[in-house]
Write a protein that holds these residues in place. Structure first.
Motif, mmCIF file in Angstrom:
data_model
loop_
_atom_site.group_PDB
_atom_site.id
_atom_site.type_symbol
_atom_site.label_atom_id
_atom_site.label_comp_id
_atom_site.label_asym_id
_atom_site.label_seq_id
_atom_site.Cartn_x
_atom_site.Cartn_y
_atom_site.Cartn_z
ATOM 1 N N GLU A 37 65.728 16.750 -4.021
ATOM 2 C CA GLU A 37 66.321 16.513 -2.713
ATOM 3 C C GLU A 37 65.164 16.155 -1.777
ATOM 4 O OE1 GLU A 37 69.520 16.936 -1.364
ATOM 5 O OE2 GLU A 37 70.561 17.600 -3.189
ATOM 6 N N THR A 38 65.474 15.432 -0.700
ATOM 7 C CA THR A 38 64.429 14.983 0.222
ATOM 8 C C THR A 38 64.790 15.367 1.652
ATOM 9 O OG1 THR A 38 63.836 13.119 -1.200
ATOM 10 C CG2 THR A 38 63.158 12.985 1.100
ATOM 11 N N LEU A 39 63.789 15.867 2.372
ATOM 12 C CA LEU A 39 63.969 16.284 3.757
ATOM 13 C C LEU A 39 62.967 15.546 4.634
ATOM 14 C CD1 LEU A 39 65.330 18.365 5.724
ATOM 15 C CD2 LEU A 39 63.390 19.868 5.234
ATOM 16 N N GLN A 40 63.445 14.944 5.704
ATOM 17 C CA GLN A 40 62.595 14.253 6.661
ATOM 18 C C GLN A 40 62.222 15.185 7.813
ATOM 19 O OE1 GLN A 40 61.399 11.200 6.312
ATOM 20 N NE2 GLN A 40 62.675 10.373 4.651
ATOM 21 N N THR A 41 61.235 14.777 8.593
ATOM 22 C CA THR A 41 60.863 15.503 9.804
ATOM 23 C C THR A 41 61.073 14.591 11.011
ATOM 24 O OG1 THR A 41 58.566 14.799 9.494
ATOM 25 C CG2 THR A 41 59.164 16.991 8.693
ATOM 26 N N ILE A 99 64.052 32.758 5.321
ATOM 27 C CA ILE A 99 64.603 33.728 4.377
ATOM 28 C C ILE A 99 65.961 34.221 4.865
ATOM 29 C CG2 ILE A 99 64.301 36.047 3.420
ATOM 30 C CD1 ILE A 99 61.259 35.451 3.463
ATOM 31 N N ASP A 100 66.075 34.471 6.155
ATOM 32 C CA ASP A 100 67.344 34.935 6.708
ATOM 33 C C ASP A 100 68.442 33.889 6.505
ATOM 34 O OD1 ASP A 100 68.817 36.899 8.609
ATOM 35 O OD2 ASP A 100 69.109 34.950 9.563
ATOM 36 N N ALA A 101 68.151 32.630 6.845
ATOM 37 C CA ALA A 101 69.151 31.566 6.706
ATOM 38 C C ALA A 101 69.500 31.313 5.244
ATOM 39 C CB ALA A 101 68.634 30.285 7.358
ATOM 40 N N LEU A 102 68.490 31.335 4.385
ATOM 41 C CA LEU A 102 68.725 31.069 2.964
ATOM 42 C C LEU A 102 69.522 32.198 2.319
ATOM 43 C CD1 LEU A 102 68.224 29.280 0.506
ATOM 44 C CD2 LEU A 102 66.000 30.404 0.218
ATOM 45 N N GLY A 156 53.132 21.246 18.122
ATOM 46 C CA GLY A 156 53.233 22.205 17.026
ATOM 47 C C GLY A 156 53.911 21.606 15.817
ATOM 48 N N PHE A 157 54.281 22.480 14.902
ATOM 49 C CA PHE A 157 54.960 22.042 13.671
ATOM 50 C C PHE A 157 55.889 23.155 13.205
ATOM 51 C CE2 PHE A 157 55.786 19.902 9.839
ATOM 52 C CZ PHE A 157 55.182 18.644 9.874
ATOM 53 N N ASP A 158 57.140 22.823 12.929
ATOM 54 C CA ASP A 158 58.191 23.701 12.375
ATOM 55 C C ASP A 158 59.431 23.729 13.254
ATOM 56 O OD1 ASP A 158 56.791 24.449 10.101
ATOM 57 O OD2 ASP A 158 56.063 26.338 10.974
ATOM 58 N N ASP A 159 59.244 23.879 14.589
ATOM 59 C CA ASP A 159 60.345 24.101 15.522
ATOM 60 C C ASP A 159 61.051 25.411 15.216
ATOM 61 O OD1 ASP A 159 61.852 23.484 17.793
ATOM 62 O OD2 ASP A 159 63.469 22.619 16.602
ATOM 63 N N ILE A 160 60.283 26.504 15.233
ATOM 64 C CA ILE A 160 60.873 27.825 15.079
ATOM 65 C C ILE A 160 61.692 28.156 16.319
ATOM 66 C CG2 ILE A 160 59.053 28.618 13.531
ATOM 67 C CD1 ILE A 160 57.804 30.098 15.878
ATOM 68 N N ALA A 161 62.484 29.206 16.244
ATOM 69 C CA ALA A 161 63.410 29.538 17.330
ATOM 70 C C ALA A 161 62.694 29.773 18.652
ATOM 71 C CB ALA A 161 64.232 30.769 16.937
ATOM 72 N N GLN A 162 61.466 30.277 18.601
ATOM 73 C CA GLN A 162 60.740 30.608 19.823
ATOM 74 C C GLN A 162 60.141 29.380 20.519
ATOM 75 O OE1 GLN A 162 60.322 32.016 16.861
ATOM 76 N NE2 GLN A 162 60.977 34.135 17.110
ATOM 77 N N SER A 163 60.184 28.219 19.875
ATOM 78 C CA SER A 163 59.517 27.041 20.433
ATOM 79 C C SER A 163 60.135 26.564 21.736
ATOM 80 C CB SER A 163 59.538 25.892 19.409
ATOM 81 O OG SER A 163 58.756 26.226 18.296
ATOM 82 N N HIS A 164 61.424 26.835 21.933
ATOM 83 C CA HIS A 164 62.060 26.374 23.164
ATOM 84 C C HIS A 164 61.945 27.388 24.294
ATOM 85 C CE1 HIS A 164 65.298 29.065 21.887
ATOM 86 N NE2 HIS A 164 65.753 29.004 23.116
ATOM 87 N N PHE A 217 61.313 20.680 11.260
ATOM 88 C CA PHE A 217 62.103 20.776 10.042
ATOM 89 C C PHE A 217 63.495 21.220 10.468
ATOM 90 C CE2 PHE A 217 57.985 22.222 7.997
ATOM 91 C CZ PHE A 217 57.793 21.055 7.288
ATOM 92 N N ASP A 218 64.519 20.542 10.031
ATOM 93 C CA ASP A 218 65.871 21.025 10.283
ATOM 94 C C ASP A 218 66.148 22.158 9.299
ATOM 95 O OD1 ASP A 218 68.766 21.344 10.094
ATOM 96 O OD2 ASP A 218 68.867 19.581 11.387
ATOM 97 N N LEU A 219 66.150 23.392 9.793
ATOM 98 C CA LEU A 219 66.271 24.560 8.922
ATOM 99 C C LEU A 219 67.588 24.562 8.163
ATOM 100 C CD1 LEU A 219 65.185 27.230 7.870
ATOM 101 C CD2 LEU A 219 66.078 28.344 9.925
ATOM 102 N N ASN A 220 68.676 24.253 8.852
ATOM 103 C CA ASN A 220 69.975 24.259 8.172
ATOM 104 C C ASN A 220 70.028 23.195 7.086
ATOM 105 O OD1 ASN A 220 71.021 26.357 9.748
ATOM 106 N ND2 ASN A 220 71.694 24.944 11.344
ATOM 107 N N GLU A 221 69.481 22.021 7.375
ATOM 108 C CA GLU A 221 69.456 20.957 6.375
ATOM 109 C C GLU A 221 68.597 21.357 5.181
ATOM 110 O OE1 GLU A 221 67.911 16.313 6.062
ATOM 111 O OE2 GLU A 221 68.354 17.181 8.027
ATOM 112 N N ARG A 222 67.482 22.001 5.457
ATOM 113 C CA ARG A 222 66.578 22.443 4.392
ATOM 114 C C ARG A 222 67.265 23.478 3.492
ATOM 115 N NH1 ARG A 222 60.210 23.369 4.626
ATOM 116 N NH2 ARG A 222 59.968 25.336 3.529
ATOM 117 N N VAL A 223 67.955 24.435 4.096
ATOM 118 C CA VAL A 223 68.653 25.460 3.321
ATOM 119 C C VAL A 223 69.771 24.838 2.494
ATOM 120 C CG1 VAL A 223 70.197 27.451 3.551
ATOM 121 C CG2 VAL A 223 68.035 27.399 4.800
ATOM 122 N N ARG A 224 70.533 23.922 3.091
ATOM 123 C CA ARG A 224 71.622 23.272 2.341
ATOM 124 C C ARG A 224 71.078 22.517 1.131
ATOM 125 N NH1 ARG A 224 73.697 22.105 7.536
ATOM 126 N NH2 ARG A 224 72.840 19.996 7.459
ATOM 127 N N ALA A 225 69.924 21.865 1.303
ATOM 128 C CA ALA A 225 69.324 21.124 0.194
ATOM 129 C C ALA A 225 68.926 22.064 -0.937
ATOM 130 C CB ALA A 225 68.114 20.331 0.688
#
Length: 347
Positions: free
Chosen positions: A334-338, A88-91, A288-296, A307-315
């Motif tokens: 639009e299509t988004l890969q993982t 939501i923040d990025a979008l 896991g699944f998503d790769d949220i900011a806390q994952s690293h 999920f590439d968040l920036n790519e998802r928002v751009r789409a």
């Protein structure tokens, strides 16, 4: 108090800005639209004068003329979970950069929409609506929306990659294809000799969760591995923590855990390390699944399907702009890969 002192100050108008900047009324309007051509120095002058006069465009009046509200509705099941809050923040940022404001609508816990919220949505006459909850059907939104064509996030189950049917209400779609990321994860686990995999699930009503489990089952079968042991979860840390303990204290345990989301993976990791006194990844591997900011974060250093968040928002923004440019076009997609991000919980 004098009569003049009791009156509210007059609101600045576009004509006042035009006179002060010595430009046309049309130029003032164009200066506030990032998609129109205007010399940078002229735009800068107009915006400077507008700021001095405390002028802002009347959105309601502009909407009457243009037929566009510059509002985008966003329907979400949750606003405080890690993935949703980051998306939501990025979008919102991306939409504001395109000249849109956002309206946030939250579903009930069963993912349905309150009829009053649907009425509010219609009253705002949004240019677009993004539905992150597939339980709010296109037929429902078609009933309450005027000209807006909703956008859905589609987590395809195996064999569901086809375009949406042409005989129902018009809607656009972002297809999220999970096969590549899941296959990479399973291949990595199999390469380390993993035999028994548990799937710590998300909310049963979530299409993302259902599609994720179905894809995992298909990939495991394709690679000659046993189907996953399903440990019921709800995308939350606490439920995943408890489900992981049950896997080992009631069940026979597993070699690896594939969680429906990263927060569930965090719960599984902490249950393994602190309650069951098992090592990650030496005794049990976790994905896991998503790769949220806390994952690293070093405490988890989670291997996860990204999920590439920036790519998802751009789409999503592209779908909005494409639809507004061609309101009568057939369903847009639009299509988004993982992909897999390998960190320290597998190895």
């Amino acid at each position: 108090m004098s009569e003049s002192g009791s009156l509210a100050p007059r609101r600045a108008t576009a004509e006042m800005v035009a006179r002060r900047a010595n430009v046309s009324r049309v130029a003032v309007s164009r200066a506030f639209n990032p998609h129109t051509s205007l010399k940078p120095e002229k735009r800068a002058l107009i915006l400077k004068v507008a700021q001095e006069l405390n002028y802002t465009p009347d959105r309601a009046a502009r909407a009457l003329v243009s037929g566009r509200s510059h509002l985008v509705g966003i329907i979400v099941p949750d606003v405080c979970s890690h993935w949703e809050s980051q998306e939501i923040d990025a979008l919102t940022t991306a939409l504001q950069n395109e000249g849109f404001a956002t309206l946030l609508f939250k579903t009930r816990t069963d993912y349905s929409m309150d009829e009053r919220l649907l009425a509010y949505m219609r009253g705002f006459n949004p240019d677009s609506v993004i539905a992150f909850v597939e339980n709010v059907k296109p037929t429902t939104l078609a009933r309450v929306l005027d000209r807006a064509v909703p956008i859905y996030i589609h987590y395809a189950r195996p064999g569901e990659e086809a375009p949406p049917p042409a005989d129902g209400p018009l809607f656009d779609r972002l297809n999220v294809l999970q096969r590549t990321g899941v296959e990479q994860a399973v291949a990595l686990l199999q390469g380390y000799g993993v035999k028994r995999i548990a799937y710590v699930s998300g909310v049963a009503k979530s299409r993302a969760n259902v599609a994720r489990e179905a894809m995992l089952r298909e990939v495991l079968a394709d690679r000659g591995m046993a189907p996953p042991i399903v440990a019921p979860g709800d995308f939350s840390y606490d439920k995943a923590y408890a489900a992981t303990i049950d896997l080992f204290r009631i069940g026979k345990g597993v070699d690896a855990i594939f969680a429906a989301n990263d927060v569930g993976a965090f719960g599984a990791i902490d249950a393994l390390r602190h309650e069951l006194v098992l090592r990650v990844p030496e005794d049990v591997k976790v994905v896991g699944f998503d790769d949220i900011a806390q994952s690293h974060w070093k405490s988890y250093n989670l291997t996860t399907v990204k999920f590439d968040l920036n790519e998802r928002v751009r789409a999503l923004v592209r779908l909005i702009l494409r639809r507004l440019a061609d309101p009568t076009a057939p369903s847009l997609q639009e299509t988004l890969q993982t992909s897999l991000v390998v960190r320290g919980t597998v190895g």
